[in-house]
Write a protein that holds these residues in place. Structure first.
Motif, PDB file in Angstrom:
ATOM      1  N   THR A   3       3.389  63.500  18.670  1.00 32.00           N
ATOM      2  CA  THR A   3       2.577  65.138  18.391  1.00 32.00           C
ATOM      3  C   THR A   3       3.101  66.022  19.217  1.00 32.00           C
ATOM      4  OG1 THR A   3       0.829  64.549  20.023  1.00 32.00           O
ATOM      5  CG2 THR A   3       0.659  63.526  17.790  1.00 32.00           C
ATOM      6  N   GLY A  35      -2.797  48.472  26.608  1.00 32.55           N
ATOM      7  CA  GLY A  35      -2.121  47.924  25.218  1.00 32.55           C
ATOM      8  C   GLY A  35      -0.815  48.090  25.025  1.00 32.55           C
ATOM      9  N   ALA A  40       7.299  48.458  21.572  1.00 33.70           N
ATOM     10  CA  ALA A  40       6.409  49.755  21.376  1.00 33.70           C
ATOM     11  C   ALA A  40       7.570  50.930  21.501  1.00 33.70           C
ATOM     12  CB  ALA A  40       5.328  49.857  22.176  1.00 33.70           C
ATOM     13  N   SER A  41       7.223  51.950  21.093  1.00 35.18           N
ATOM     14  CA  SER A  41       7.778  53.181  21.122  1.00 35.18           C
ATOM     15  C   SER A  41       7.216  54.350  22.086  1.00 35.18           C
ATOM     16  CB  SER A  41       8.146  54.092  19.819  1.00 35.18           C
ATOM     17  OG  SER A  41       8.992  53.219  18.993  1.00 35.18           O
ATOM     18  N   CYS A  48      12.685  59.047  21.893  1.00 33.61           N
ATOM     19  CA  CYS A  48      12.082  57.913  21.250  1.00 33.61           C
ATOM     20  C   CYS A  48      12.905  56.722  21.897  1.00 33.61           C
ATOM     21  CB  CYS A  48      12.088  58.014  19.898  1.00 33.61           C
ATOM     22  SG  CYS A  48      11.213  56.412  19.234  1.00 33.61           S
ATOM     23  N   THR A  50      12.586  52.397  23.122  1.00 36.10           N
ATOM     24  CA  THR A  50      11.708  51.233  22.912  1.00 36.10           C
ATOM     25  C   THR A  50      11.400  50.510  24.346  1.00 36.10           C
ATOM     26  OG1 THR A  50      12.741  51.056  20.667  1.00 36.10           O
ATOM     27  CG2 THR A  50      11.776  48.862  21.558  1.00 36.10           C
ATOM     28  N   ARG A  86       3.013  58.190  24.330  1.00 35.09           N
ATOM     29  CA  ARG A  86       3.240  57.242  23.523  1.00 35.09           C
ATOM     30  C   ARG A  86       3.004  57.504  21.999  1.00 35.09           C
ATOM     31  NH1 ARG A  86      -0.072  52.770  25.746  1.00 35.09           N
ATOM     32  NH2 ARG A  86       0.078  51.797  24.058  1.00 35.09           N
ATOM     33  N   ALA A  87       3.623  56.726  21.226  1.00 38.44           N
ATOM     34  CA  ALA A  87       3.530  56.885  19.834  1.00 38.44           C
ATOM     35  C   ALA A  87       2.357  57.276  19.244  1.00 38.44           C
ATOM     36  CB  ALA A  87       4.266  55.734  18.950  1.00 38.44           C
ATOM     37  N   ALA A  88       2.061  57.885  18.062  1.00 37.41           N
ATOM     38  CA  ALA A  88       1.040  58.364  17.913  1.00 37.41           C
ATOM     39  C   ALA A  88       0.438  57.282  16.663  1.00 37.41           C
ATOM     40  CB  ALA A  88       0.976  59.576  16.873  1.00 37.41           C
ATOM     41  N   ARG A  89      -0.763  56.967  16.718  1.00 35.64           N
ATOM     42  CA  ARG A  89      -1.457  56.128  15.974  1.00 35.64           C
ATOM     43  C   ARG A  89      -2.242  56.785  14.718  1.00 35.64           C
ATOM     44  NH1 ARG A  89      -4.792  53.210  20.608  1.00 35.64           N
ATOM     45  NH2 ARG A  89      -5.223  55.631  20.793  1.00 35.64           N
ATOM     46  N   PHE A  90      -2.355  55.870  13.724  1.00 36.78           N
ATOM     47  CA  PHE A  90      -3.053  56.605  12.315  1.00 36.78           C
ATOM     48  C   PHE A  90      -4.561  57.022  12.861  1.00 36.78           C
ATOM     49  CE2 PHE A  90      -5.855  56.194   8.737  1.00 36.78           C
ATOM     50  CZ  PHE A  90      -5.331  57.029   7.863  1.00 36.78           C
ATOM     51  N   ASP A  92      -5.226  59.687  14.831  1.00 34.58           N
ATOM     52  CA  ASP A  92      -4.970  60.368  16.186  1.00 34.58           C
ATOM     53  C   ASP A  92      -4.939  61.729  15.780  1.00 34.58           C
ATOM     54  OD1 ASP A  92      -4.987  58.379  17.873  1.00 34.58           O
ATOM     55  OD2 ASP A  92      -2.858  58.348  18.144  1.00 34.58           O
TER      56      ASP A  92
END
Length: 210
Positions: A3, A35, A40-41, A48, A50, A86-90, A92
């Motif tokens: 984001t 977590g 994870a990205s 980005c 890993t 951290r990578a965005a989650r559905f 967010d």
């Protein structure tokens, strides 16, 4: 997906060099490790990467040749800090703008204007990216989603330039408050802007040949 809302900074505590390859170990705060799993990205200065290993507070990331060539991560040393997201989650909240973590180029900080409660930074981009710059458009700078304040088109031997204005929260949360003229930052053009500009260019080019 990211984001562009930088969640904090992390210190590079170890670097393992190989031929055209690097592994960075960064010290992630507990809140950013919660977590987190291998695979994870996580964005470093907007790149980005890993997760390849987790050992207590130290988290490892591999940097391949193309990453070292295109971004500023190859110039980092032990003790330097990077912007982390951290990578965005559905579900967010998207407080910035959608970013892929794929850096297009670097830009040089060429001018700095300090004020009591904000900081204006002027960056110079490669000529090819100037067509994607618009006043009040979005741009990713070292992983931070920022609004372009003003654009100066390329003149003579000078490349296109744009400025961003940073509020105290951005200066406190990211490394942008530490940047000085001559520093290089990672740039990600807003994907929607890129898609619109390139689509219009293709349409106009097709009509010109009809």
């Amino acid at each position: 997906m990211f984001t562009g809302i930088v969640q904090g900074t992390a210190e590079v505590v170890a670097i393992h060099e190989a031929e055209a390859f690097r592994t960075h170990v960064v010290l992630l705060p507990e809140a950013l490790r919660s977590g987190l799993e291998v695979g994870a990205s996580v964005a470093h200065n907007g790149v980005c990467l890993t997760v390849t290993a987790i050992a207590e507070e130290g988290v490892s990331f591999d940097l391949m040749r193309e990453t070292l060539r295109v971004t500023n991560l190859g110039t980092l040393g032990v003790g330097d800090r990077v912007n982390i997201e951290r990578a965005a989650r559905f579900g967010d909240e998207v407080g910035g703008h959608a970013m892929s973590g794929h850096i297009m180029a670097q830009a040089e900080l060429v001018e700095l204007d300090e004020a009591p409660n904000n900081r204006r930074l002027w960056f110079e981009l490669p000529h090819a990216l100037g067509r994607f710059l618009f006043d009040k458009g979005y741009i990713g700078v070292d992983g931070a989603s920022l609004t372009i304040g003003e654009v100066r088109r390329a003149t003579g031997g000078q490349g296109p330039r744009f400025c961003v204005d940073l509020i105290p929260e951005t200066l406190q949360r990211t490394t942008l408050g530490e940047r000085v003229p001559g520093d290089w930052v990672n740039i990600e053009i807003d994907p929607q802007t890129q898609a619109i500009v390139e689509t219009v260019e293709r349409v106009l080019a097709t009509r010109a040949t009809e």
